[in-house]
Write an enzyme that holds these catalytic residues in place. Sequence first.
Site, PDB file in Angstrom:
ATOM      1  CD  GLU A  92     -28.758   3.958 -50.931  1.00 47.41           C
ATOM      2  OE1 GLU A  92     -28.606   4.811 -50.031  1.00 47.41           O
ATOM      3  OE2 GLU A  92     -29.705   4.113 -51.914  1.00 47.41           O
ATOM      4  CD1 TRP A 128     -34.292   9.185 -46.781  1.00 50.58           C
ATOM      5  CD2 TRP A 128     -33.952  11.345 -47.795  1.00 50.58           C
ATOM      6  NE1 TRP A 128     -32.984   9.370 -47.141  1.00 50.58           N
ATOM      7  CE2 TRP A 128     -32.629  10.554 -47.429  1.00 50.58           C
ATOM      8  CE3 TRP A 128     -33.855  12.695 -48.144  1.00 50.58           C
ATOM      9  CZ2 TRP A 128     -31.476  11.439 -47.553  1.00 50.58           C
ATOM     10  CZ3 TRP A 128     -32.558  13.251 -48.170  1.00 50.58           C
ATOM     11  CH2 TRP A 128     -31.376  12.780 -48.099  1.00 50.58           C
ATOM     12  CB  THR A 167     -32.876   3.761 -48.943  1.00 53.33           C
ATOM     13  OG1 THR A 167     -32.774   5.047 -49.086  1.00 53.33           O
ATOM     14  CG2 THR A 167     -32.494   3.120 -50.186  1.00 53.33           C
ATOM     15  CE  LYS A 174     -31.395  11.941 -44.169  1.00 59.87           C
ATOM     16  NZ  LYS A 174     -30.048  11.516 -44.358  1.00 59.87           N
TER      17      LYS A 174
HETATM   18  P1  ADP Z   1     -29.386   8.108 -43.012  1.00 60.55           P
HETATM   19  O1  ADP Z   1     -30.207   7.060 -42.454  1.00 60.55           O
HETATM   20  O2  ADP Z   1     -27.684   7.516 -42.176  1.00 60.55           O
HETATM   21  O3  ADP Z   1     -29.354   9.376 -43.082  1.00 60.55           O
HETATM   22  P2  ADP Z   1     -29.925   7.878 -45.793  1.00 60.55           P
HETATM   23  O4  ADP Z   1     -29.339   6.935 -46.858  1.00 60.55           O
HETATM   24  O5  ADP Z   1     -31.364   8.163 -45.482  1.00 60.55           O
HETATM   25  O6  ADP Z   1     -29.061   7.500 -44.527  1.00 60.55           O
HETATM   26  O7  ADP Z   1     -29.320   9.398 -46.244  1.00 60.55           O
HETATM   27  C1  ADP Z   1     -28.050   9.458 -47.032  1.00 60.55           C
HETATM   28  C2  ADP Z   1     -28.016  10.898 -47.323  1.00 60.55           C
HETATM   29  O8  ADP Z   1     -28.056  11.924 -46.221  1.00 60.55           O
HETATM   30  C3  ADP Z   1     -26.569  11.255 -47.881  1.00 60.55           C
HETATM   31  O9  ADP Z   1     -26.874  10.969 -49.292  1.00 60.55           O
HETATM   32  C4  ADP Z   1     -26.691  12.838 -47.715  1.00 60.55           C
HETATM   33  O10 ADP Z   1     -27.473  13.433 -48.756  1.00 60.55           O
HETATM   34  C5  ADP Z   1     -27.335  13.002 -46.406  1.00 60.55           C
HETATM   35  N1  ADP Z   1     -26.126  13.155 -45.473  1.00 60.55           N
HETATM   36  C6  ADP Z   1     -25.863  12.227 -44.544  1.00 60.55           C
HETATM   37  N2  ADP Z   1     -24.924  12.737 -43.878  1.00 60.55           N
HETATM   38  C7  ADP Z   1     -24.883  13.818 -44.099  1.00 60.55           C
HETATM   39  C8  ADP Z   1     -23.735  14.771 -43.574  1.00 60.55           C
HETATM   40  N3  ADP Z   1     -23.070  14.885 -42.600  1.00 60.55           N
HETATM   41  N4  ADP Z   1     -23.868  16.070 -44.227  1.00 60.55           N
HETATM   42  C9  ADP Z   1     -24.804  16.107 -45.223  1.00 60.55           C
HETATM   43  N5  ADP Z   1     -25.423  15.438 -45.674  1.00 60.55           N
HETATM   44  C10 ADP Z   1     -25.671  14.373 -44.983  1.00 60.55           C
END
Ligand code: ADP
Length: 542
Positions: free
Chosen positions: A330, A445, A185, A440
């Site tokens: 995580e 990211w 990540t 994001k």
């Molecule tokens: P993923 O690959 O599932 O996106 P990451 O670890 O890259 O996982 O990102 C996680 C982060 O994405 C969270 O800590 C949050 O900031 C954001 N996030 C994930 N889901 C949501 C949601 N439904 N609404 C708002 N932010 C979200």
Amino acid sequence: MLGNMMFQPLLISSMIEHAGRYHSDTLIISKNTDLSITETNWGKVRNNSKRFANVLNSLGAKLGDRIATIAWNNHRHLESWYAISGSGMVCHTINPRLFPEQLVFIINDANDKVILFDKTFLPLIKAVKPMLKSVEHFICLDAPDAAVKEQVPDVQFYDDLIAQHSEQFAWPEFDELTASSLCYTSGTTGNPKGVLYSHRSTVLHSYGICMPDSLNISARDIMLPVVPMFHVNAWGTPYAAAMVGCTMVLPGPGLDGVSLANMIDTYKVSVALGVPTIWQGLINAAQQSGTKLESLKRNVVGGSACPPAMMKVFKEQFDCETIHAWGMTETSPLGTSCQFKAKHQHLSDEEKLQIRLSQGRPPFGVDLRITDEEKSTHEIERDGKTSGNLQIKGHWIIQNYFGKAESALTADGWFDTGDIATLNEDGYLKISDRSKDLIKSGGEWISSVELENMAMGHPKIAMAAVIAAIHPKWDERPVLIAIKKPDADLSEIEILGYYADKVAKWQIPDKVIFVDSIPLSGTGKMLKKDLREQYGNVLLNS
Ligand code: ADP
């Protein structure tokens, strides 16, 4: 006194064995890199995963070795996943969208022994190969192809290898705490960090996501995971699908709206999962072609907040229930998902929409709390109004990062997510902001700190802040707010050009705003929150 019941370690191999035995003829539809379709089933996926487990053994891979994949969601990738984890090795899924330096870093950091790749990523493999320290075997997830061999002479081909090996393979038994997969990540600064899942955490997470109040996945579903297998294991869906024996429709590289709408209509997909950007593409394509996506009963939106308008369009135009979910690498990732309770059933549509726009509540297996922003272990009220640091603990939550001895947790054992949120009395979560300095964009990211540091390295810039501005297509995009040095002559084009050879193209800010001052806190930190309030909407009307 101990109970008298059998003990069986919770192992990933038991999930593919279950699917192979009880759902043998359930279809797995897979789009290949050349866009052709392969129709297979859980029985054949199980058999091929055993063949590939034999291949891995013949290559000398051992328990605990890291085997990397750089691949789309397709059947060969699925088979190899079960082969790798099932035989006690660690499946390291790599995000091909990282730029090459980061890719080299994570492959070397993970000490990957074998890399499996889809043809699409051949140029990437060729570019990074000379820098890789540990990789002994390169396997192309395809039939033999002279053009690939020409570029990577020592390559082997998946179809060749599995044809040479037997489907007789006894899955080894080992401790359920053994590592099963690894996913990196992005950090705010510096190198990506690895999250190392275990067999136990993966099996428990699979139970968690199938539950009716989570994603409600059953043997009657036809599931389309649009979220890539290199994004937190496609949110755990390939495991959950084997656990319940549902059909999977694997979209390969076809992630655009038109391809997805075709897959949904052709294969009668009932549930699909992905980030908001993907859904926007699907909505546009469906509106243009006029399809009502009739089979689609629900879609899961996570990774970024689901825009209210999107939820309404799914409901009103496509009769599809949107399940809003929150999680992170995580957390395996399921932290919360939004489903009603009995007491909500009589609410008006508008009141229901307000609940559905929250990120939902945690399933059994994880626990949430909000702490105040100063004292990171002091829990604050669950009143749906007071916001603070969102923290989580549970069976499938990280304890420490891969290769790092120090704990990733607070002094009292919670993981701080870097999200700012409220919880109400029933545990419904509403994410309001982010304390981590990350943007994001389309599910990927971008580090604002790195973009700021680069800007600060420009000779004509005195101070720079990068914020996440809301974007209609990509959810968020970076915007640079900069103070020029006295008398410096600097244009937006010049500074954007300056980023060109420093970051991947999709990470370059969308806009530069020159200002005379940037608000600072008492301790001299830039007040990003104030900047976001002021400039967060600048991309909406442009
Ligand atoms: P993923 O690959 O599932 O996106 P990451 O670890 O890259 O996982 O990102 C996680 C982060 O994405 C969270 O800590 C949050 O900031 C954001 N996030 C994930 N889901 C949501 C949601 N439904 N609404 C708002 N932010 C979200």
